[in-house]
Design a protein around this motif. Sequence first.
Motif, PDB file in Angstrom:
ATOM      1  N   LYS A 217       0.868  -1.131  -0.169  1.00  0.00           N
ATOM      2  CA  LYS A 217      -0.234  -0.075   0.201  1.00  0.00           C
ATOM      3  C   LYS A 217       1.002   1.325   0.214  1.00  0.00           C
ATOM      4  O   LYS A 217       0.488   2.365  -0.710  1.00  0.00           O
ATOM      5  CB  LYS A 217      -0.934   0.025   1.215  1.00  0.00           C
ATOM      6  CG  LYS A 217      -2.101  -1.109   1.251  1.00  0.00           C
ATOM      7  CD  LYS A 217      -3.117  -1.030   1.985  1.00  0.00           C
ATOM      8  CE  LYS A 217      -2.732  -0.905   3.362  1.00  0.00           C
ATOM      9  NZ  LYS A 217      -3.496  -0.972   4.380  1.00  0.00           N
ATOM     10  N   LEU A 218       2.083   1.072   0.756  1.00  0.00           N
ATOM     11  CA  LEU A 218       2.867   2.457   0.673  1.00  0.00           C
ATOM     12  C   LEU A 218       3.566   2.587  -0.562  1.00  0.00           C
ATOM     13  O   LEU A 218       3.672   3.618  -0.990  1.00  0.00           O
ATOM     14  CB  LEU A 218       3.936   2.386   1.790  1.00  0.00           C
ATOM     15  CG  LEU A 218       4.777   3.386   2.004  1.00  0.00           C
ATOM     16  CD1 LEU A 218       3.919   4.690   2.212  1.00  0.00           C
ATOM     17  CD2 LEU A 218       5.851   2.930   3.031  1.00  0.00           C
ATOM     18  N   GLU A 221       1.336   4.615  -2.878  1.00  0.00           N
ATOM     19  CA  GLU A 221       1.294   5.915  -2.348  1.00  0.00           C
ATOM     20  C   GLU A 221       2.745   6.554  -3.192  1.00  0.00           C
ATOM     21  O   GLU A 221       2.732   7.832  -3.358  1.00  0.00           O
ATOM     22  CB  GLU A 221       1.454   6.229  -0.906  1.00  0.00           C
ATOM     23  CG  GLU A 221       0.173   5.683  -0.238  1.00  0.00           C
ATOM     24  CD  GLU A 221      -0.849   6.837  -0.161  1.00  0.00           C
ATOM     25  OE1 GLU A 221      -0.478   8.024  -0.380  1.00  0.00           O
ATOM     26  OE2 GLU A 221      -2.092   6.442  -0.164  1.00  0.00           O
ATOM     27  N   ASN A 224       2.409   7.205  -6.728  1.00  0.00           N
ATOM     28  CA  ASN A 224       1.510   8.358  -7.289  1.00  0.00           C
ATOM     29  C   ASN A 224       2.182   9.484  -6.883  1.00  0.00           C
ATOM     30  O   ASN A 224       1.914  10.745  -7.587  1.00  0.00           O
ATOM     31  CB  ASN A 224       0.080   8.324  -6.291  1.00  0.00           C
ATOM     32  CG  ASN A 224      -0.895   7.258  -6.972  1.00  0.00           C
ATOM     33  OD1 ASN A 224      -0.745   7.079  -8.009  1.00  0.00           O
ATOM     34  ND2 ASN A 224      -1.563   6.895  -5.758  1.00  0.00           N
ATOM     35  N   SER A 225       3.222   9.763  -6.029  1.00  0.00           N
ATOM     36  CA  SER A 225       4.068  10.986  -5.578  1.00  0.00           C
ATOM     37  C   SER A 225       5.408  10.794  -6.337  1.00  0.00           C
ATOM     38  O   SER A 225       6.206  11.849  -6.114  1.00  0.00           O
ATOM     39  CB  SER A 225       4.060  10.957  -4.174  1.00  0.00           C
ATOM     40  OG  SER A 225       5.060  10.085  -3.628  1.00  0.00           O
ATOM     41  N   MET A 243       2.215   9.503   5.453  1.00  0.00           N
ATOM     42  CA  MET A 243       2.014   8.369   4.625  1.00  0.00           C
ATOM     43  C   MET A 243       2.156   6.840   5.299  1.00  0.00           C
ATOM     44  O   MET A 243       1.468   6.238   4.904  1.00  0.00           O
ATOM     45  CB  MET A 243       3.203   8.673   3.411  1.00  0.00           C
ATOM     46  CG  MET A 243       2.862   9.842   2.467  1.00  0.00           C
ATOM     47  SD  MET A 243       4.192  10.100   1.398  1.00  0.00           S
ATOM     48  CE  MET A 243       4.232   8.790   0.200  1.00  0.00           C
ATOM     49  N   LYS A 246      -0.730   6.187   7.448  1.00  0.00           N
ATOM     50  CA  LYS A 246      -1.808   5.933   6.512  1.00  0.00           C
ATOM     51  C   LYS A 246      -2.062   4.489   6.264  1.00  0.00           C
ATOM     52  O   LYS A 246      -3.163   4.097   6.075  1.00  0.00           O
ATOM     53  CB  LYS A 246      -1.738   6.941   5.576  1.00  0.00           C
ATOM     54  CG  LYS A 246      -2.991   6.956   4.498  1.00  0.00           C
ATOM     55  CD  LYS A 246      -3.031   7.893   3.225  1.00  0.00           C
ATOM     56  CE  LYS A 246      -4.020   7.441   2.336  1.00  0.00           C
ATOM     57  NZ  LYS A 246      -3.897   8.423   1.058  1.00  0.00           N
TER      58      LYS A 246
END
Length: 335
Positions: A217-218, A221, A224-225, A243, A246
């Motif tokens: 999941k990280l 993230e 996307n960044s 992050m 999250k």
Amino acid sequence: MPGIDNQHWGKLCTMIKDSKSILLSTHVNADGDGLGSEIAFYYYLKDMNKDCRIINSTPCPYIYDIIDPDSLVEQYDIQMESWLEKVDLSIIFDIGDHKRVGELSAYIYGNCKVVSIDHHPVRENHPYTLNLVDSNAPATGYLIWKYFQYIEYKINELPITIANALYASIVTDTGSFKYQSTTPDTHYMAADLIMSGVNSYEIQKNIYEQRTFSQVKLMAEVINSLQYSKNGKIAWIAITQEMILKVNGTDEDVDGFTEFIRGIKGVEISFMILEKPDRSHRVSFRSSGQHSINDVAKIFNGGGHKFAAGASIKGSSIEEITSNIMKELAVKLPG
């Protein structure tokens, strides 16, 4: 083997023989090379009936449990003080900069004789009693293997606990034998360890194939960044504690991310900025082999290998760190 000859190994033998209590340690946020080296050396010292312990300033990542079946690696605690104060020899592995032992500095430097075994170029004014460095070696674990050959220790077959630890060392610091540091002798070492009983697939599976759900999941993230330079030759990511929280993750989840984005087609240098809980930042650099990056890490008081390095930075924001790094990298990759 440039940098270390039989005379140096002989001095190490003498220091070990004359010692009573030996501390083994490596750098903070220990990797496969530092851990593999100290674990292999521990079993050798115990075979000599030496009083020794492995104590690091930060915990052992779970992916290396396979090379520590006896839970030898301890994390520093104030309750260890009485044992640490009687240590007369410290051997530190894969350290690069002597300050990277973290909280253990007070017990190591100035308190006992210190040996450094490493393949990183040593910093000036180091505090070591004996400095055993070969910057041409593919890993610190390779130097341990060479030392065992010098003393003819278990020359026909290394104990499996030692062989597993050294295999993790060499496989991680050569990128599974992909990096330019891989030599013919590197493969001879791997062959020797496999002949000693190492299951190479099991070692690599445990190190590289244990992605947690939070790590996946990280990664989403992070993707996307992801950011690129205009010429597409530099890619970087910044990971905040927000992050990580999250996805219910930990700092360990970022392992391998810098290498992952370096593998994007056209990218020659990648870096990752990780915000730590104390709001300091850890930076990791990777290069495809066209450009050195340990010189860039050194500017930020870090260091490492020519194509894989890192640094710790305090008192700056992610934006400031990114800007400063890009200024330095623009010299290597303009445009």
